[in-house]
Design a protein around this motif. Structure first.
Motif, mmCIF file in Angstrom:
data_model
loop_
_atom_site.group_PDB
_atom_site.id
_atom_site.type_symbol
_atom_site.label_atom_id
_atom_site.label_comp_id
_atom_site.label_asym_id
_atom_site.label_seq_id
_atom_site.Cartn_x
_atom_site.Cartn_y
_atom_site.Cartn_z
ATOM 1 N N LYS A 177 0.838 -1.206 0.000
ATOM 2 C CA LYS A 177 0.000 0.000 0.000
ATOM 3 C C LYS A 177 0.870 1.252 0.000
ATOM 4 O O LYS A 177 0.605 2.210 -0.740
ATOM 5 N N LYS A 178 1.929 1.260 0.825
ATOM 6 C CA LYS A 178 2.809 2.419 0.890
ATOM 7 C C LYS A 178 3.514 2.644 -0.444
ATOM 8 O O LYS A 178 3.609 3.777 -0.926
ATOM 9 N N SER B 200 1.050 3.913 -3.047
ATOM 10 C CA SER B 200 0.695 5.306 -2.771
ATOM 11 C C SER B 200 1.811 6.251 -3.210
ATOM 12 O O SER B 200 1.547 7.298 -3.825
ATOM 13 N N LEU C 46 -0.948 -5.633 -6.382
ATOM 14 C CA LEU C 46 -2.140 -5.421 -5.569
ATOM 15 C C LEU C 46 -3.008 -6.677 -5.546
ATOM 16 O O LEU C 46 -3.000 -7.464 -6.493
#
Length: 505
Positions: free
Chosen positions: A37-38, A41, A123
């Protein structure tokens, strides 16, 4: 309305074509999602910044272009007939699009986009979402949990709160997997949230529309005849809540009643029920120091967990450093692994058991050699024909239904090594809730305890299978379950464990 939610459920399928990670099948793999996720982002921010720089450059070209041709000539014919004016106009018009393409096709923006696409392939996909939802349903089935109990637990302990769109989504996935009763429960929770004024895309009308569809499916799955009087008809109810409560009371199993579609003893043990022993038997369950069966110079902390058959637990069997090393060795293999049967090593459906496994041999690290030697010391058995050390990390709701370790389908090694005479199960983590190893026939339940090893024999001394060793892994509700398995084969044990011709031995 139905079409809209089908589109929503299928909208992420493009990711599942490239993402085959099966995150839900390993808790350790799920933890990686935080870093993913990091990274995603960060890449997303960089791409947006690149687009913003690109947009500024494009605005500059447009402004310059408009400034160059700010005024339309009063006499276009005279203006164009001027060769210098014509040259200037043609030149500027010929340059505007190539200059624009240079910016649009800029290398930096393309590189950032490729990095973003690369991150997107890591993902989770639609299969992972479905896997987590079905794991949630398994937990509901085993631990008799309704959606309200789960949401209250998550809100209180982890500050995790689902909105009505998310509970509706869980209901829809449950429905598409033909778990109609649980789909209905999640729809009831969705309506409860909506009736309390929580904001959402889904509406009360959509919930009732789906419930009408569910009602027929539940009747069919329960073998009931469809009648107009039995179908959910919201228009007949003055109060929508009354409609839903009527249906849940009629078609949803009560959560304090036994489950009829699973092994009752397995479920009872997983939910905390225990077999009551006689005082005479309980006195036999002792803890003691004892020397190893294979090496009298090594001392072990032994606990007799069960007497018939004998199930032994060894405390402080692995050190923290050894467990960390084993997990580090296994992680790269687990990340590439599929959902498999922990006993046979064959790929299976994630619907019935969820874990990822890896096999470690002695040539990979001295720690594996140390662990194998310790197993030989404590059991007194020959490991030359034993299998490599298997490492398993259970996923969300990870479980393994009742089975025998000695029974393998298409066991190609049976002729060369014999059956699995013994199992060593090593716990490499504690589990907060769930995850026990239970023996339904005898009523034993062993809680995971980090660093301990459990030993039992799958075969009697006469060579027959010990039916009492039927065992299972309860679903992991909260926690990260790591185990290591060592299966020892019969060949080579002729002088290590004496045979018997007595049927009961």
């Amino acid at each position: 309305m139905e079409a809209m939610w089908i589109v929503l459920l299928l909208s992420t399928c493009w990711i599942s074509c490239v993402a085959v990670n099966e995150f839900y099948s390993s808790t350790d793999h799920m933890i990686q999602l935080i870093d993913i996720k990091k990274r995603f982002s960060t890449s997303f921010h960089e791409y947006i910044e690149a687009l913003e720089r690109q947009a500024d450059l494009l605005k500059g070209i447009l402004n310059a272009f408009e400034n160059d041709f700010d005024d339309t000539p009063e006499h276009p014919e005279k203006f164009i007939s001027n060769p210098l004016a014509a040259y200037q106009l043609v030149r500027k018009l010929s340059q505007v699009w190539p200059n624009t393409l240079d910016i649009i096709d800029g290398r930096h923006a393309k590189d950032v986009l490729e990095e973003l696409k690369s991150c997107a392939q890591t993902l989770p996909g639609a299969d992972d979402v479905e896997g987590v939802v079905m794991a949630l349903v398994r937990l509901q089935e085993m631990y008799r949990l309704d959606p309200r109990s789960i949401t209250l637990f998550s809100e209180t302990n982890h500050n995790v709160r689902l909105d009505p769109d998310e509970t509706f989504h869980i209901g829809m996935i449950s429905y598409l997997n033909q778990r109609f009763q649980y789909a209905l429960l999640w729809m009831e929770e969705t309506f409860r949230k909506l009736s309390q004024g929580e904001e959402a895309v889904v509406t009360e009308e959509e919930v009732l529309y789906q419930l009408t569809s569910f009602s027929h499916q539940i009747q069919l799955s329960s073998g009931q005849d469809r009648t107009e009087g039995d179908l959910l008809q919201p228009a007949l109810y003055k109060n929508i809540e009354e409609s839903i409560k009527t249906w849940t009371a009629k078609y949803i199993p009560h959560f304090d009643s036994p489950v009829h579609n699973m092994n009752k003893a397995y479920e009872a043990l997983c939910t905390g029920k225990r077999v009551i022993m006689t005082p005479q038997r309980e006195r036999k369950l002792v803890c003691r120091y004892r020397t190893g069966r294979g090496n009298p110079l090594v001392l072990f902390k032994e606990e007799l967990e069960w007497d018939q058959p004998m199930i032994l637990r060894y405390h402080d069997f692995l050190s923290e450093e050894e467990m960390d090393t084993i997990k580090t060795l296994a992680r790269p293999k687990l990340s590439r692994a599929k959902v498999i049967d922990p006993v046979s090593g064959k790929k299976v459906s994630a619907a019935s058991r969820v874990s990822k496994s890896a096999w470690l041999s002695e040539d990979e690290d001295p720690v594996i050699t140390q662990v194998n030697q310790r197993i030989a010391d404590v059991t007194g058995l020959e490991l030359e024909t034993a299998e490599d050390l298997q490492i398993a990390n259970y996923g969300i709701g990870g479980q393994y239904e009742p089975h025998y370790d000695s029974k393998l389908t298409n066991d190609s090694d049976f002729q060369l090594r014999g059956g699995r005479i013994s199992t060593i199960l090593i716990y490499m983590s504690d589990v907060d809730i769930g995850g026990a190893t239970v023996f339904p026939i005898i009523g034993a339940a062993l809680q995971p305890k980090r660093g301990t090893a459990v030993l039992w024999f799958n075969l009697l001394r006469n060579g027959n299978e010990d039916a009492r060793t039927l065992h299972a892994a309860c679903p992991v509700f909260v926690g990260n379950k790591w185990v290591a398995n060592k299966w020892i084969r019969t060949y080579g044990q002729e002088f290590r464990r004496k045979c018997s011709t007595i049927k009961s031995d």
